[in-house]
Design a protein around this motif. Structure first.
Motif, PDB file in Angstrom:
ATOM      1  N   ALA A   1      -1.668 -26.156  -1.578  1.00 56.18           N
ATOM      2  CA  ALA A   1      -2.836 -25.478  -2.120  1.00 56.18           C
ATOM      3  C   ALA A   1      -2.469 -24.728  -3.389  1.00 56.18           C
ATOM      4  N   GLN A   2      -3.389 -24.730  -4.357  1.00 60.46           N
ATOM      5  CA  GLN A   2      -3.191 -23.916  -5.549  1.00 60.46           C
ATOM      6  C   GLN A   2      -3.729 -22.515  -5.281  1.00 60.46           C
ATOM      7  N   LYS A   3      -2.964 -21.520  -5.691  1.00 62.17           N
ATOM      8  CA  LYS A   3      -3.393 -20.135  -5.480  1.00 62.17           C
ATOM      9  C   LYS A   3      -3.302 -19.390  -6.805  1.00 62.17           C
ATOM     10  N   LYS A   4      -4.405 -18.721  -7.179  1.00 60.06           N
ATOM     11  CA  LYS A   4      -4.481 -18.020  -8.455  1.00 60.06           C
ATOM     12  C   LYS A   4      -4.506 -16.503  -8.260  1.00 60.06           C
ATOM     13  N   TRP A   5      -4.027 -15.821  -9.273  1.00 58.35           N
ATOM     14  CA  TRP A   5      -4.036 -14.359  -9.318  1.00 58.35           C
ATOM     15  C   TRP A   5      -5.421 -13.880  -9.755  1.00 58.35           C
ATOM     16  N   THR A   6      -5.983 -12.937  -8.986  1.00 59.59           N
ATOM     17  CA  THR A   6      -7.282 -12.359  -9.346  1.00 59.59           C
ATOM     18  C   THR A   6      -7.153 -10.936  -9.869  1.00 59.59           C
ATOM     19  N   GLY A   7      -6.115 -10.224  -9.397  1.00 63.20           N
ATOM     20  CA  GLY A   7      -5.950  -8.824  -9.775  1.00 63.20           C
ATOM     21  C   GLY A   7      -6.941  -7.888  -9.118  1.00 63.20           C
ATOM     22  N   ASN A   8      -7.673  -8.367  -8.099  1.00 62.05           N
ATOM     23  CA  ASN A   8      -8.697  -7.544  -7.452  1.00 62.05           C
ATOM     24  C   ASN A   8      -8.114  -6.379  -6.662  1.00 62.05           C
ATOM     25  N   GLY A   9      -6.819  -6.434  -6.393  1.00 60.24           N
ATOM     26  CA  GLY A   9      -6.185  -5.329  -5.680  1.00 60.24           C
ATOM     27  C   GLY A   9      -5.864  -4.156  -6.570  1.00 60.24           C
TER      28      GLY A   9
ATOM     29  N   PRO B   1       0.806 -15.733  -1.494  1.00 56.35           N
ATOM     30  CA  PRO B   1       1.310 -17.114  -1.527  1.00 56.35           C
ATOM     31  C   PRO B   1       2.488 -17.328  -0.585  1.00 56.35           C
ATOM     32  N   ASP B   2       2.548 -18.542  -0.023  1.00 55.55           N
ATOM     33  CA  ASP B   2       3.668 -18.888   0.840  1.00 55.55           C
ATOM     34  C   ASP B   2       4.289 -20.200   0.365  1.00 55.55           C
ATOM     35  N   SER B   3       5.147 -20.776   1.183  1.00 51.52           N
ATOM     36  CA  SER B   3       5.933 -21.946   0.784  1.00 51.52           C
ATOM     37  C   SER B   3       5.095 -23.201   0.583  1.00 51.52           C
ATOM     38  N   MET B   4       3.812 -23.176   0.950  1.00 47.51           N
ATOM     39  CA  MET B   4       2.933 -24.333   0.756  1.00 47.51           C
ATOM     40  C   MET B   4       2.065 -24.201  -0.489  1.00 47.51           C
ATOM     41  N   ASP B   5       2.252 -23.121  -1.237  1.00 54.14           N
ATOM     42  CA  ASP B   5       1.335 -22.834  -2.348  1.00 54.14           C
ATOM     43  C   ASP B   5       1.934 -23.157  -3.711  1.00 54.14           C
ATOM     44  N   GLN B   6       1.073 -23.695  -4.574  1.00 51.54           N
ATOM     45  CA  GLN B   6       1.373 -23.897  -5.984  1.00 51.54           C
ATOM     46  C   GLN B   6       0.676 -22.766  -6.735  1.00 51.54           C
ATOM     47  N   VAL B   7       1.467 -21.820  -7.244  1.00 55.80           N
ATOM     48  CA  VAL B   7       0.915 -20.590  -7.804  1.00 55.80           C
ATOM     49  C   VAL B   7       0.614 -20.768  -9.288  1.00 55.80           C
ATOM     50  N   LEU B   8      -0.573 -20.303  -9.704  1.00 51.29           N
ATOM     51  CA  LEU B   8      -0.985 -20.340 -11.101  1.00 51.29           C
ATOM     52  C   LEU B   8      -1.379 -18.930 -11.529  1.00 51.29           C
TER      53      LEU B   8
END
Length: 364
Positions: free
Chosen positions: A19-27, A44-51
């Motif tokens: 899964a692709q996971k994006k940064w929102t900065g909502n925190g 994100p975990d070991s299954m994530d493609q981080v953008l």
């Protein structure tokens, strides 16, 4: 009469779904481990493609990794326009393992292809507080595109990372920057290929750092070589280091021979020597050669010194032009092309040797 019933067993192979996971900065924090900062509100975990991009959060921002190890599939940092995005492995993270070890590290990727991809205006700052081992494990390859940079502000290993650098078009001015936190460091360059390489003392407590490189295999810097203020680049090298871009020395020292090996730095671009020294310090008679071997007119600007047994060689039909006065204490060899002094002085000392081929020369 016996009846046999044959059953057919189907083996279903289900591919892993990443899964692709994006940064929102909502925190409203800069911390990786805050789930509110992520699309889907999970870390994100070991299954994530981080953008990390500007899909959800406009402008420039920084993401700080935790003090524990992070494992993901891949990381891409892709700012939009003039925005800058940086990820930081902080000095408080000391998770490392030795080269080739499967043990945890501060940051690891597991995917294939470019599992660390830095696009223009992206930066990865490795400031691991460990004094040994490797803090980063990148599966497959690293792509630092033009205008992006990887910054190594740590005493942890870097050689494995250099081996993984992309050599594709569009990465020539992607920067691999060394900011060692000690007064001295070994730089792995023999047989290596870089985009652009920068050596800095900015993170050294005294503001000075010596980077030492030794080897017998050639090295290639496809972009620029920059040696910053307070920095010494010392070579015990018996082959050629080719710089396809420019060489910039800024209040720095380039020591071209510290032992019994004579090195050659072949420059395809220009030399900018700002209050810096180019020299050799050995007692064995070894020398250094600055070879200008480009295909278009090259230039030298020098407000520093060329000392000791440093030979300047011109092997460029388009020639070499002085943008300042230049003093050569050891020798000048003209294989191809002319030196254009313009309004400046080219001074050879009484002990200097001048050799030249037919058709070469020095013109005012």
């Amino acid at each position: 009469m016996k009846k046999w019933c044959w059953g057919i067993v189907w083996l279903l192979v289900v591919p892993c779904s990443y899964a692709q996971k994006k940064w929102t900065g909502n925190g409203n924090t800069t911390y990786w481990n805050n789930p509110l900062n992520w699309e889907g509100e999970t870390v994100p975990d070991s299954m994530d493609q981080v953008l990390l991009d500007n899909s959800f959060l406009a402008g420039s921002y920084e993401v700080i990794l935790p003090d524990t190890g992070v494992v993901i599939q891949s990381l891409e940092i892709s700012p939009t326009g003039t925005s800058f995005i940086r990820i930081l492995l902080p000095v408080t993270n000391t998770v490392t393992s030795s080269s080739g070890s499967p043990l945890p590290r501060g940051f690891s990727t597991m995917g294939t292809g470019y599992t660390l991809l830095l696009r223009k205006n992206a930066a990865f700052l490795n400031a691991s507080g460990s004094s040994s081992g490797y803090a980063i494990r990148i599966s497959d390859s690293i792509r630092i595109e033009n205008g992006a940079r990887y910054i190594h502000r740590t005493r942890t290993g870097h050689a494995d990372l250099v081996n993984q650098l992309s050599r594709a078009v569009g990465t020539e001015t992607g920067v691999f920057r060394m900011e060692n936190t000690d007064a001295a460091s070994t730089l792995s360059i023999s047989g290596r290929v870089f985009g652009s390489l920068e050596l800095s003392s900015v993170a050294s407590p005294a503001g000075t750092c010596t980077y030492s490189s030794s080897g017998t295999n050639s090295a290639l810097i496809r972009g620029n070589l920059v040696v910053d203020s307070g920095t010494v680049f010392s070579l015990h090298f018996s082959d050629t280091i080719q710089v396809n871009g420019n060489l910039r020395l800024d209040y720095a020292t380039l020591n071209m021979s510290t032992g019994n090996r004579s090195s050659c730095l072949k420059l395809i671009g220009n030399l900018e020597q700002l209050n810096s020294r180019i020299l050799e310090s050995n007692l064995s008679g070894s020398t250094g050669c600055l070879l200008f071997g480009g295909a278009s007119l090259q230039t030298i600007y020098s407000s520093g010194q060329v000392l000791d047994s440093i030979l300047l060689m011109v092997d460029n039909s388009a020639g070499l032009q002085l943008l300042s006065d230049l003093n050569l204490p050891y020798g000048l060899t003209l294989k191809k092309g002319r030196i254009r002094t313009m309004a400046h002085q080219l001074v050879l000392s009484e002990k200097s040797r001048l050799t030249h081929a037919i058709g070469t020369g020095i013109a005012g």
